[in-house]
Scaffold this active site. Structure first.
Site, PDB file in Angstrom:
ATOM      1  N   GLY A 115     -30.932  -4.762  13.470  1.00  0.00           N
ATOM      2  CA  GLY A 115     -30.485  -5.534  12.318  1.00  0.00           C
ATOM      3  C   GLY A 115     -31.676  -6.095  11.561  1.00  0.00           C
ATOM      4  CB  CYS A 116     -32.105  -7.078   8.030  1.00  0.00           C
ATOM      5  SG  CYS A 116     -30.626  -8.092   7.756  1.00  0.00           S
TER       6      CYS A 116
END
Length: 313
Positions: A115-116
């Protein structure tokens, strides 16, 4: 023969970004399902099973279904959903996590794209835990702000179309207020933490870019290290440079502000160690593009590792 690459979910935000990055490459065969067959389960299954690598840009349940449809055919997967990021049978697709991670990604059938927010958080935390500076049970708080494209098509529409009924007009808003953000499990798993951090994400009125920060009290770290010691641990871990770069302390000290859009449009990440030496406190900050190193850029980096080619400049 060029490897066949199928993007399942190519019309979503991340999928479109990956297509843009891959569409002009001549070293791969980029498969695309005709629009009229997008909801045809049989056609989708055939594409998944014929692909050498399928990149999944799907909701979690659909990603699990895709794997079940084609894993036995030998298809390799890069999953951009949350479904497999903490799964023990999947290789975490953060190539800079440790010295062995790139090789593990290259050899894997199953790779989970990070995920970012977790990409930034893990880059800041994991090297310090591995170096023995940050206790695994440290009471950590992580904060972040991202461009609104990280929320996908629905949030993009809410932020860009003020006339729609559920439009968001705020310049900035915090969310995941119940402290149950989907990135927390992967941050814990891949940072080596034993205590779940408090994580407060936010969205700003800008499209791409993000900052993730983790403030630390140095007297609570092992050995009561200095700012320079913490910086040295990060710089040593990421000494090869390239995608992740640790900003020199002298450069960080001269900054008056950090712009969350500074890395927009890139596939790289910068790490900052901020504060004043001798005060006993510092702030770790990761700066990256939520759609670059935080999503589609990482997926392409993982793809290149898996097919054994050097990414085009």
């Amino acid at each position: 023969m060029a490897p066949k690459i199928f993007i399942d979910g190519e019309h979503g935000t991340t999928g479109l970004q990956i297509v843009t990055r891959l569409q002009d490459r001549t070293d791969i065969d980029l498969m695309s399902m005709p629009a009229e067959h997008r909801r045809d389960a049989d056609v989708r299954t055939r594409f998944l099973r014929e692909a050498d690598i399928a990149i999944l840009c799907l909701p979690d349940d659909a990603a699990r279904e895709a794997v079940a449809l084609a894993a036995d055919a030998g298809t390799r997967f890069i999953d951009a959903s949350t479904a497999h990021r903490s799964h023990p049978d999947w290789v975490f697709g953060f190539a800079e996590l440790n010295r062995e991670q790139s090789a593990r990604i290259a050899d894997a059938q199953f790779v989970s794209n990070p995920g970012c927010y977790s990409t930034g958080a893990i880059a800041l935390i994991a090297p310090l835990v591995a170096a023995g500076l940050l206790p695994a049970d440290y009471p950590l708080s992580i904060n972040g702000v991202s461009g609104y494209t990280g929320g996908g098509k629905q949030l993009i529409a809410q932020m860009e179309n003020a006339s729609q009924e559920d439009a968001i007009t705020a310049a900035y808003f915090a969310y995941a207020l119940a402290l149950g953000h989907k990135h927390v499990p992967e941050i814990v798993t891949h940072s080596g933490l034993t205590r779940k951090p408090i994580f407060t994400p936010a969205v700003g009125r800008f499209a791409q870019g993000m900052l993730v920060n983790a403030p630390l009290h140095l007297e609570l770290l092992n050995g009561n290290p200095s700012m320079a010691d913490v910086h040295a641990a990060l710089a040593t871990h990421f000494s090869s440079g390239g995608v992740v770069n640790v900003v020199p302390l002298s450069q960080s000290a001269s900054l008056a502000r950090l712009d969350p859009e500074e890395m927009a449009g890139t596939n790289s990440m910068r790490l900052y160690v901020l504060g004043t030496e001798g005060t006993g406190q510092l702030n770790l900050v990761a700066s990256l593009d939520n759609l670059g190193k935080g999503a589609s850029g990482a997926a392409v980096q993982n793809l290149d590792l898996m097919i054994g080619v050097q990414a085009p400049a």
